[in-house]
Write a protein that holds these residues in place. Structure first.
Motif, short mmCIF file in Angstrom:
data_model
loop_
_atom_site.label_atom_id
_atom_site.label_comp_id
_atom_site.label_asym_id
_atom_site.label_seq_id
_atom_site.Cartn_x
_atom_site.Cartn_y
_atom_site.Cartn_z
N LEU A 174 0.87 -1.23 0.00
CA LEU A 174 0.06 0.11 -0.06
C LEU A 174 0.91 1.04 0.03
CD1 LEU A 174 -2.62 1.64 0.39
CD2 LEU A 174 -2.63 1.30 2.67
N TYR A 175 1.79 1.21 0.95
CA TYR A 175 2.88 2.40 1.01
C TYR A 175 3.36 2.62 -0.38
CZ TYR A 175 7.17 5.04 1.64
OH TYR A 175 8.06 5.98 1.62
N LEU A 176 3.91 1.74 -1.08
CA LEU A 176 4.65 1.72 -2.35
C LEU A 176 3.75 2.31 -3.34
CD1 LEU A 176 7.05 -1.25 -2.51
CD2 LEU A 176 7.63 0.91 -2.19
N SER A 177 2.50 1.71 -3.44
CA SER A 177 1.29 2.32 -4.35
C SER A 177 0.97 3.67 -4.03
CB SER A 177 -0.07 1.47 -4.27
OG SER A 177 0.40 0.12 -4.35
N ALA A 178 0.89 4.18 -2.91
CA ALA A 178 0.68 5.49 -2.43
C ALA A 178 1.86 6.28 -3.02
CB ALA A 178 0.40 5.90 -1.09
N ARG A 179 2.90 5.95 -2.87
CA ARG A 179 4.20 6.69 -3.05
C ARG A 179 4.33 7.00 -4.74
NH1 ARG A 179 7.79 9.90 -0.90
NH2 ARG A 179 9.41 8.64 -2.12
N ALA A 180 3.93 5.88 -5.46
CA ALA A 180 3.85 6.00 -6.79
C ALA A 180 3.09 6.86 -7.39
CB ALA A 180 3.60 4.65 -7.50
N VAL A 181 1.79 7.08 -6.54
CA VAL A 181 0.71 8.07 -7.01
C VAL A 181 1.19 9.38 -6.72
CG1 VAL A 181 -1.44 8.86 -6.55
CG2 VAL A 181 -1.23 6.38 -6.91
N VAL A 182 1.73 9.58 -5.41
CA VAL A 182 2.14 11.14 -4.99
C VAL A 182 3.41 11.52 -6.23
CG1 VAL A 182 3.61 12.24 -3.33
CG2 VAL A 182 1.47 10.71 -2.68
N SER A 183 4.37 10.49 -6.39
CA SER A 183 5.42 11.08 -7.47
C SER A 183 5.01 11.34 -8.77
CB SER A 183 6.57 10.01 -7.13
OG SER A 183 6.30 8.69 -7.61
N ALA A 184 3.99 10.48 -9.19
CA ALA A 184 3.44 10.79 -10.59
C ALA A 184 2.46 12.02 -10.99
CB ALA A 184 2.71 9.60 -11.00
N GLU A 185 1.57 12.35 -9.54
CA GLU A 185 0.65 13.26 -9.87
C GLU A 185 1.08 14.71 -9.11
OE1 GLU A 185 -3.20 11.84 -8.90
OE2 GLU A 185 -3.04 10.05 -10.36
N GLY A 186 1.99 14.35 -8.11
CA GLY A 186 2.21 15.60 -7.23
C GLY A 186 1.13 15.83 -6.13
N GLU A 187 1.90 16.08 -4.86
CA GLU A 187 1.01 16.16 -3.83
C GLU A 187 0.13 17.29 -3.81
OE1 GLU A 187 3.85 17.35 -0.50
OE2 GLU A 187 5.11 15.70 -1.00
N ALA A 188 0.22 18.17 -4.82
CA ALA A 188 -0.82 19.50 -4.79
C ALA A 188 -1.94 19.09 -5.35
CB ALA A 188 -0.07 20.51 -5.53
N GLU A 189 -1.78 17.98 -6.54
CA GLU A 189 -2.89 17.57 -7.12
C GLU A 189 -3.90 16.48 -6.25
OE1 GLU A 189 -3.05 18.70 -10.43
OE2 GLU A 189 -1.32 19.80 -9.81
N LEU A 190 -3.48 16.17 -5.09
CA LEU A 190 -4.28 15.38 -4.51
C LEU A 190 -5.21 15.77 -3.63
CD1 LEU A 190 -1.44 12.61 -4.28
CD2 LEU A 190 -3.46 12.31 -5.71
N ALA A 191 -6.38 15.66 -3.43
CA ALA A 191 -7.39 16.23 -2.29
C ALA A 191 -7.02 15.67 -1.11
CB ALA A 191 -8.82 16.17 -2.89
N SER A 192 -6.82 14.42 -1.28
CA SER A 192 -6.72 13.52 0.15
C SER A 192 -5.40 13.69 0.91
CB SER A 192 -7.06 12.01 -0.45
OG SER A 192 -5.92 11.71 -1.30
N PHE A 193 -4.54 14.18 -0.04
CA PHE A 193 -3.15 14.41 0.68
C PHE A 193 -2.99 15.19 1.88
CE2 PHE A 193 1.44 15.14 1.10
CZ PHE A 193 2.03 13.71 1.03
N ASP A 194 -2.74 14.46 2.96
CA ASP A 194 -2.48 15.35 4.18
C ASP A 194 -1.18 15.87 4.07
OD1 ASP A 194 -1.81 16.11 6.80
OD2 ASP A 194 -2.51 14.36 7.70
N ARG A 195 -1.11 17.29 4.01
CA ARG A 195 0.19 17.77 3.94
C ARG A 195 1.16 17.70 5.17
NH1 ARG A 195 -0.68 19.38 -0.64
NH2 ARG A 195 -2.92 19.11 -0.35
N HIS A 196 0.46 17.16 6.23
CA HIS A 196 1.42 16.82 7.47
C HIS A 196 2.07 15.81 7.47
CE1 HIS A 196 0.28 20.81 9.14
NE2 HIS A 196 -0.93 20.31 8.79
N TYR A 197 1.70 14.77 6.53
CA TYR A 197 1.82 13.44 6.44
C TYR A 197 3.27 13.51 5.82
CZ TYR A 197 2.26 8.50 5.19
OH TYR A 197 2.55 7.15 5.20
N THR A 198 4.33 12.64 6.37
CA THR A 198 5.58 12.50 5.47
C THR A 198 6.15 11.20 6.15
OG1 THR A 198 6.98 13.42 7.10
CG2 THR A 198 6.45 15.00 5.49
N THR A 199 6.90 10.52 5.38
CA THR A 199 7.41 9.10 5.79
C THR A 199 8.06 9.30 7.06
OG1 THR A 199 7.53 8.41 3.47
CG2 THR A 199 8.77 7.25 5.12
N GLN A 200 9.00 10.40 7.32
CA GLN A 200 9.82 10.75 8.29
C GLN A 200 8.77 10.94 9.56
OE1 GLN A 200 13.14 11.54 8.16
NE2 GLN A 200 13.25 11.83 10.31
#
Ligand SMILES: [Zn+2]
Length: 257
Positions: A174-200
């Motif tokens: 699941l993590y790898l799938s989500a990362r693939a989407v984020v790098s393909a579409e960019g965080e800014a494009e994703l309504a569901s992306f929590d900007r406080h969320y980072t792997t770190q």
């Protein structure tokens, strides 16, 4: 068959298993894609026997499904419902394991203690610019941590049930799938992306939650150990649901249901 030939066969099965597992996790083999025994054998320059054995193992992991007349295909990512079921069962099993572990003076207490010290050092020294490496490290720690707690309960069925869920493999995929989407579409494009969320940040939180559980077990406080485990599973599920929403959004699916 001499010992060496047998060992060689096991080595080839392991190599085929690891290669195919990585290809499925990294979406080089996509959900629903057909995996052909003869083609894999040709690709890896090995005979069909170890490939067949590797495919049986991947089926047991839930990464491949065998269909009559069609052979093996890669399974889809666990659904919303699949993850809900996984975490419901974990909440039933793992707080009990943690409670029971805290009641025993297990020989593994020092193993648990060392596991936490090692991972805390790794997260402290980790490079924020290499999130996938950090996640990989953390995923391995997470398997060891939860398996160790199950083991410290001293109950064979707790260990077997935990292993049979393959929860970390589903979470890693699941993590790898989500990362693939984020790098393909960019965080800014994703309504569901929590900007406080980072792997770190997710890693730091996970390790803090594990630390609370470990301290309760190490100091022999069963109730707290169980409560902290329950809390950690709730938080893990929330982190997983966020990743699932990112993947679902990219596939044009509703994020609820
Ligand atoms: Zn965990």
């Amino acid at each position: 068959v001499t010992f060496n030939e047998h060992a060689g066969e096991i080595g080839r099965t392991d190599a085929a298993y690891e290669t195919l597992r990585a290809r499925i996790l990294h979406h080089e083999i996509r959900p629903g894609e057909h995996v052909k025994i003869d083609q894999v054998a040709r690709d890896l320059h090995i005979s069909q026997t170890p490939v067949r054995e590797a495919l049986v193992r991947l089926e047991a992991d839930g990464l491949l499904a065998k269909e009559r007349f069609r052979g093996y295909t890669a399974t889809p990512l666990l659904s919303h419902e699949g993850f809900a079921q996984l975490f419901s069962f974990r909440r039933l099993l793992e707080p009990w394991s943690a409670e029971t572990a805290a009641q025993k003076n297990s020989a593994d207490l020092h193993v648990l203690s060392r596991e936490m010290e090692d991972v805390e050092r790794h997260v402290r020294l980790s490079d924020a610019a290499a999130p996938d490496r950090l996640y990989g490290l953390l995923a391995e720690h997470d398997v060891r941590f939860h398996a160790l707690v199950a083991e410290m309960s001293g109950n064979r069925h707790a260990i077997e049930s935990y292993d049979a869920m393959h929860c970390h493999m589903h979470l890693y995929r699941l993590y790898l799938s989500a990362r693939a989407v984020v790098s393909a579409e960019g965080e800014a494009e994703l309504a569901s992306f929590d900007r406080h969320y980072t792997t770190q940040r997710a890693s730091t939180e996970t390790v803090q939650e594990h630390r609370a559980i470990a301290d309760a077990i190490l100091s022999g406080q069963p109730q707290e150990a169980g409560d902290y485990m329950r809390w950690h599973l709730d938080r893990s599920e929330q982190r997983a649901l966020l990743e699932l929403a990112i993947v679902a959004e990219s596939q044009g699916e509703p994020t609820h249901g």
